[in-house]
Scaffold this motif. Structure first.
Motif, short mmCIF file in Angstrom:
data_model
loop_
_atom_site.label_atom_id
_atom_site.label_comp_id
_atom_site.label_asym_id
_atom_site.label_seq_id
_atom_site.Cartn_x
_atom_site.Cartn_y
_atom_site.Cartn_z
N PRO A 1 0.92 -1.06 0.09
CA PRO A 1 -0.08 -0.08 0.00
C PRO A 1 1.02 1.12 -0.06
O PRO A 1 1.83 1.36 0.71
N LYS A 2 0.41 2.26 -0.87
CA LYS A 2 1.22 3.57 -1.10
C LYS A 2 0.21 4.64 -0.87
O LYS A 2 -0.78 4.66 -1.60
N SER A 3 0.48 5.31 0.33
CA SER A 3 -0.20 6.56 0.39
C SER A 3 0.82 7.78 0.61
O SER A 3 1.97 7.65 1.23
N ASP A 4 0.26 8.94 0.63
CA ASP A 4 1.02 10.44 0.79
C ASP A 4 -0.01 11.07 1.53
O ASP A 4 -0.66 11.84 0.89
N PRO A 5 0.25 11.01 3.00
CA PRO A 5 -0.89 11.86 3.69
C PRO A 5 -0.81 13.57 3.30
O PRO A 5 -1.64 14.39 3.49
N ALA A 6 0.53 13.90 3.08
CA ALA A 6 0.58 15.33 2.68
C ALA A 6 -0.32 15.86 1.41
O ALA A 6 -0.49 16.96 1.25
N ASN B 1 -1.13 4.23 -4.50
CA ASN B 1 -2.15 3.11 -5.22
C ASN B 1 -3.33 3.09 -4.57
O ASN B 1 -3.98 3.66 -3.59
N ARG B 2 -4.31 2.11 -5.15
CA ARG B 2 -5.63 1.87 -4.57
C ARG B 2 -5.63 1.77 -3.17
O ARG B 2 -6.48 2.43 -2.27
N LEU B 3 -5.21 0.85 -2.49
CA LEU B 3 -5.38 0.47 -1.07
C LEU B 3 -4.86 1.77 -0.25
O LEU B 3 -5.17 2.09 0.58
N GLY B 4 -3.54 2.06 -0.55
CA GLY B 4 -3.12 3.50 0.02
C GLY B 4 -3.96 4.49 -0.06
O GLY B 4 -4.12 5.14 1.14
N ALA B 5 -4.54 4.83 -1.07
CA ALA B 5 -5.41 5.98 -0.93
C ALA B 5 -6.68 5.57 -0.15
O ALA B 5 -7.18 6.75 0.46
N TYR B 6 -7.34 4.44 -0.24
CA TYR B 6 -8.35 4.00 0.53
C TYR B 6 -8.17 4.26 2.00
O TYR B 6 -8.91 4.86 2.93
#
Length: 349
Positions: free
Chosen positions: A178-183, A211-216
């Protein structure tokens, strides 16, 4: 320490000893890919064939009623029907028939086989396609009413003439974590609210380096709600009991297979939940569902609401949508089912 790959003779001996064991399970025990297991049987009921979907699907279209199978580690999706209405493309292709509905990514159709093996109820015939790592992409199993003349013709047309009983495979690509970026959360939510088609979502994720799961995981309400993974049965049972039409997607890197319609028969067995309908079977490992999400994406046709399951590595197991009417993505009966599913936080509390 490198594990020695068993020889073709050793693989064939293991197959004889294993009897009715599933090919995938035996390949795992031998620490080889399923494609290597089949390659070892070349000349013993197995023929190497061209794997490109333009060729394989064209052959399948002539075989009449067959069973299409697409799987991931935690789910197997099987549909009975005929292949028709094939739309080729260099990067993506489609089969848009009434029963068999596929999204195909040709670069992952690398190794192909025609298989004839004696089974409990006679000779079983199938076309099987694998990716570069030797993992199954798509399989086409003939049925009692399939056209055997078309099978014989395909054997002549598709055979590569390759007789080697070994197969070189590439290392398996790991599942993207999972890839996300809270910023970038504000940008994600702002752009998410502006979507007009569900297919725009992955492009948005790519643009934001997520990616999908990171965004969720970071989006929050009203876009994504984390569900109790144990409520998969509740979802399927309610869909069955209310006779709600759904679209259920299972896909790997090379093929996504879709069931559209109701489900009628659920048969749980150990960790598996099984849909056992005449034209559609789903075999789902409930214990492999590590995260379950209710997701809403705006479209020009109304809100598209889905339930999406992921494994412990972040791999997508299935997606489930309601079936709309008259071109409308807003499906009140399905939304009511999804809204009643318990959140993960509720269960923890």
């Amino acid at each position: 320490m490198t594990t020695r790959t068993p020889t073709p003779n050793e693989i064939r001996a293991a197959l004889t000893e294993a009897g009715a064991a599933r090919s995938r399970d035996l390949a795992d025990r031998l620490k080889i890919s399923e494609a290597q297991l089949l390659a070892a049987q070349t000349g013993h009921g197995v023929i190497r064939i061209t794997a490109h979907p333009d060729v394989v699907i064209h052959a399948a279209e002539r075989m009449g009623e067959v069973m299409a199978l697409t799987r991931v580690e935690a789910a197997v999706h099987e549909k009975v029907g005929t292949y028709a209405n094939y739309h080729p493309g260099p990067h993506a292709a489609m089969v848009l028939a009434d029963e068999i509905d596929l999204r195909i990514f040709p670069k992952h159709w690398v190794h192909g086989f025609m298989v004839e093996h004696e089974g409990e109820h006679g000779l079983r015939r199938s076309l099987q396609v694998f990716d570069a790592a030797g993992d199954a992409v798509h399989k086409i199993h003939l049925r009692a009413g399939s056209d055997l003349a078309a099978w014989v013709a395909a054997r002549e047309a598709l055979a590569t003439g390759e007789t080697a009983d070994t197969l070189d495979v590439a290392p398996r690509e790991p599942v993207e974590a999972p890839k996300s970026d809270p910023a970038k959360l504000d940008i994600l939510r702002k752009e998410w609210a502006r979507l007009t088609d569900t297919h725009q979502f992955l492009r948005l994720c790519s643009k934001l380096r997520m990616n999908r799961l990171g965004a969720y995981r970071i989006a929050g309400a009203p876009f994504a709600r984390r569900l109790d993974p144990g409520c998969v049965d509740q979802m399927l049972e309610t869909v069955r009991d209310r006779e709600t039409a759904i679209m259920l997607f299972v896909g790997n890197r090379g093929c996504i297979q879709i069931h559209s319609g109701p489900i009628r028969t659920l048969r749980p067995m150990g960790p598996w939940q099984n849909v056992m309908d005449p034209g559609f079977n789903l075999h789902l490992r409930r214990d492999k569902v590590a995260e379950l999400w209710a997701v809403e994406k705006p479209t020009q046709r109304g809100a598209a609401v889905s339930v999406e399951a992921f494994d412990a590595e972040g791999g997508l197991i299935f997606q489930c949508f309601g079936v709309g009417k008259d071109g409308n993505d807003h499906r009140p009966a399905w939304r009511e089912i999804v809204d009643a599913l318990p959140s993960a936080e509720e269960v923890t509390a």
